[in-house]
Design a protein around this motif. Structure first.
Motif, PDB file in Angstrom:
ATOM      1  N   LEU A  13       0.803  -1.226   0.000  1.00 33.90           N
ATOM      2  CA  LEU A  13       0.000   0.000   0.000  1.00 33.90           C
ATOM      3  C   LEU A  13       0.841   1.283   0.000  1.00 33.90           C
ATOM      4  N   PRO A  14       1.894   1.403   0.819  1.00 35.20           N
ATOM      5  CA  PRO A  14       2.711   2.624   0.723  1.00 35.20           C
ATOM      6  C   PRO A  14       3.450   2.749  -0.615  1.00 35.20           C
ATOM      7  N   ILE A  15       3.810   1.618  -1.196  1.00 35.67           N
ATOM      8  CA  ILE A  15       4.458   1.650  -2.509  1.00 35.67           C
ATOM      9  C   ILE A  15       3.490   2.169  -3.556  1.00 35.67           C
ATOM     10  N   ILE A  16       2.232   1.754  -3.473  1.00 34.95           N
ATOM     11  CA  ILE A  16       1.208   2.246  -4.400  1.00 34.95           C
ATOM     12  C   ILE A  16       1.031   3.751  -4.239  1.00 34.95           C
ATOM     13  N   ALA A  17       0.999   4.210  -2.995  1.00 32.78           N
ATOM     14  CA  ALA A  17       0.850   5.650  -2.751  1.00 32.78           C
ATOM     15  C   ALA A  17       2.045   6.426  -3.311  1.00 32.78           C
ATOM     16  N   ALA A  18       3.248   5.897  -3.114  1.00 34.47           N
ATOM     17  CA  ALA A  18       4.448   6.570  -3.631  1.00 34.47           C
ATOM     18  C   ALA A  18       4.449   6.586  -5.149  1.00 34.47           C
ATOM     19  N   LEU A  19       4.006   5.498  -5.772  1.00 33.13           N
ATOM     20  CA  LEU A  19       3.950   5.452  -7.237  1.00 33.13           C
ATOM     21  C   LEU A  19       2.900   6.409  -7.786  1.00 33.13           C
ATOM     22  N   CYS A  20       1.772   6.539  -7.080  1.00 31.44           N
ATOM     23  CA  CYS A  20       0.756   7.507  -7.511  1.00 31.44           C
ATOM     24  C   CYS A  20       1.305   8.928  -7.446  1.00 31.44           C
ATOM     25  N   LEU A  21       2.036   9.223  -6.382  1.00 28.87           N
ATOM     26  CA  LEU A  21       2.652  10.543  -6.249  1.00 28.87           C
ATOM     27  C   LEU A  21       3.699  10.778  -7.334  1.00 28.87           C
ATOM     28  N   ALA A  22       4.521   9.768  -7.600  1.00 27.29           N
ATOM     29  CA  ALA A  22       5.530   9.886  -8.654  1.00 27.29           C
ATOM     30  C   ALA A  22       4.879  10.060 -10.019  1.00 27.29           C
ATOM     31  N   TYR A  23       3.770   9.357 -10.251  1.00 23.43           N
ATOM     32  CA  TYR A  23       3.048   9.478 -11.520  1.00 23.43           C
ATOM     33  C   TYR A  23       2.517  10.899 -11.702  1.00 23.43           C
ATOM     34  N   LEU A  24       1.884  11.439 -10.668  1.00 23.60           N
ATOM     35  CA  LEU A  24       1.343  12.805 -10.773  1.00 23.60           C
ATOM     36  C   LEU A  24       2.449  13.835 -10.956  1.00 23.60           C
ATOM     37  N   LEU A  25       3.539  13.655 -10.242  1.00 27.53           N
ATOM     38  CA  LEU A  25       4.660  14.580 -10.352  1.00 27.53           C
ATOM     39  C   LEU A  25       5.296  14.508 -11.744  1.00 27.53           C
ATOM     40  N   ALA A  26       5.513  13.309 -12.248  1.00 30.74           N
ATOM     41  CA  ALA A  26       6.107  13.151 -13.580  1.00 30.74           C
ATOM     42  C   ALA A  26       5.181  13.699 -14.657  1.00 30.74           C
ATOM     43  N   LYS A  27       3.891  13.494 -14.496  1.00 30.61           N
ATOM     44  CA  LYS A  27       2.940  14.001 -15.481  1.00 30.61           C
ATOM     45  C   LYS A  27       2.934  15.531 -15.487  1.00 30.61           C
ATOM     46  N   ALA A  28       2.960  16.138 -14.301  1.00 32.32           N
ATOM     47  CA  ALA A  28       2.979  17.603 -14.220  1.00 32.32           C
ATOM     48  C   ALA A  28       4.271  18.165 -14.805  1.00 32.32           C
ATOM     49  N   ILE A  29       5.396  17.540 -14.486  1.00 35.77           N
ATOM     50  CA  ILE A  29       6.673  18.009 -15.021  1.00 35.77           C
ATOM     51  C   ILE A  29       6.711  17.862 -16.537  1.00 35.77           C
ATOM     52  N   THR A  30       6.137  16.792 -17.049  1.00 37.01           N
ATOM     53  CA  THR A  30       6.107  16.594 -18.503  1.00 37.01           C
ATOM     54  C   THR A  30       5.263  17.661 -19.182  1.00 37.01           C
ATOM     55  N   HIS A  31       4.121  17.983 -18.608  1.00 37.16           N
ATOM     56  CA  HIS A  31       3.276  19.022 -19.204  1.00 37.16           C
ATOM     57  C   HIS A  31       3.968  20.380 -19.180  1.00 37.16           C
ATOM     58  N   ILE A  32       4.617  20.697 -18.079  1.00 36.97           N
ATOM     59  CA  ILE A  32       5.327  21.973 -17.985  1.00 36.97           C
ATOM     60  C   ILE A  32       6.491  22.010 -18.966  1.00 36.97           C
ATOM     61  N   SER A  33       7.221  20.909 -19.080  1.00 34.03           N
ATOM     62  CA  SER A  33       8.359  20.904 -19.996  1.00 34.03           C
ATOM     63  C   SER A  33       7.911  20.961 -21.450  1.00 34.03           C
ATOM     64  N   CYS A  34       6.729  20.458 -21.749  1.00 36.64           N
ATOM     65  CA  CYS A  34       6.214  20.567 -23.123  1.00 36.64           C
ATOM     66  C   CYS A  34       5.944  22.027 -23.478  1.00 36.64           C
ATOM     67  N   ILE A  36       7.643  24.479 -22.399  1.00 33.20           N
ATOM     68  CA  ILE A  36       8.951  25.115 -22.568  1.00 33.20           C
ATOM     69  C   ILE A  36       9.658  24.570 -23.810  1.00 33.20           C
ATOM     70  N   LEU A  37       9.665  23.247 -23.957  1.00 34.24           N
ATOM     71  CA  LEU A  37      10.391  22.640 -25.070  1.00 34.24           C
ATOM     72  C   LEU A  37       9.696  22.816 -26.413  1.00 34.24           C
ATOM     73  N   GLY A  38       8.379  22.966 -26.413  1.00 39.74           N
ATOM     74  CA  GLY A  38       7.652  23.127 -27.671  1.00 39.74           C
ATOM     75  C   GLY A  38       8.085  24.354 -28.461  1.00 39.74           C
ATOM     76  N   PRO A  39       8.005  25.546 -27.873  1.00 43.21           N
ATOM     77  CA  PRO A  39       8.481  26.723 -28.609  1.00 43.21           C
ATOM     78  C   PRO A  39       9.981  26.673 -28.906  1.00 43.21           C
ATOM     79  N   PHE A  40      10.760  26.089 -27.989  1.00 44.99           N
ATOM     80  CA  PHE A  40      12.197  25.959 -28.231  1.00 44.99           C
ATOM     81  C   PHE A  40      12.464  25.069 -29.436  1.00 44.99           C
ATOM     82  N   MET A  41      11.730  23.958 -29.532  1.00 41.38           N
ATOM     83  CA  MET A  41      11.906  23.058 -30.677  1.00 41.38           C
ATOM     84  C   MET A  41      11.444  23.718 -31.968  1.00 41.38           C
ATOM     85  N   LEU A  42      10.392  24.523 -31.906  1.00 41.88           N
ATOM     86  CA  LEU A  42       9.946  25.260 -33.082  1.00 41.88           C
ATOM     87  C   LEU A  42      11.022  26.246 -33.534  1.00 41.88           C
ATOM     88  N   PHE A  43      11.607  26.958 -32.590  1.00 45.71           N
ATOM     89  CA  PHE A  43      12.673  27.913 -32.894  1.00 45.71           C
ATOM     90  C   PHE A  43      13.886  27.204 -33.502  1.00 45.71           C
TER      91      PHE A  43
END
Length: 97
Positions: A13-34, A36-43
């Protein structure tokens, strides 16, 4: 058999909770980096076309390498998110069994 599985289910159960937190964090970081990286890649893509038309092949190679590195970073982040989700769903199925 249920007595053997119960302590493992409690430990998972704690491993599941940690993985859920890691999933949400990775998803948020990916959206934010998109954002930033989207206009940079266009340039970089525009610079790549300009350097290609001017036949500056060294600059084309450098810009192409930067573009490929950005793509690998985005696909790598998506790959990590998918595998975190798969591991989490497998652990949830184990707890529900």
């Amino acid at each position: 058999m249920k007595l053997i599985k119960f302590p493992l289910k409690v430990l998972v159960l704690p491993i599941i909770a940690a993985l859920c937190l890691a999933y949400l964090l990775a998803k948020a970081i990916t959206h934010i980096s998109c954002y930033i990286l989207g206009p940079f890649m266009l340039f970089i893509g525009i610079i790549l076309v300009v350097m290609f038309t001017k036949s500056r092949w060294t600059d084309v190679g450098i810009c192409g390498g930067i573009e490929v590195a950005c793509l690998i970073a985005l696909f790598g982040a998506a790959w990590i998110i998918v595998h975190i989700e798969d591991i989490n769903s497998a652990l949830i199925r184990f707890v529900q069994s």
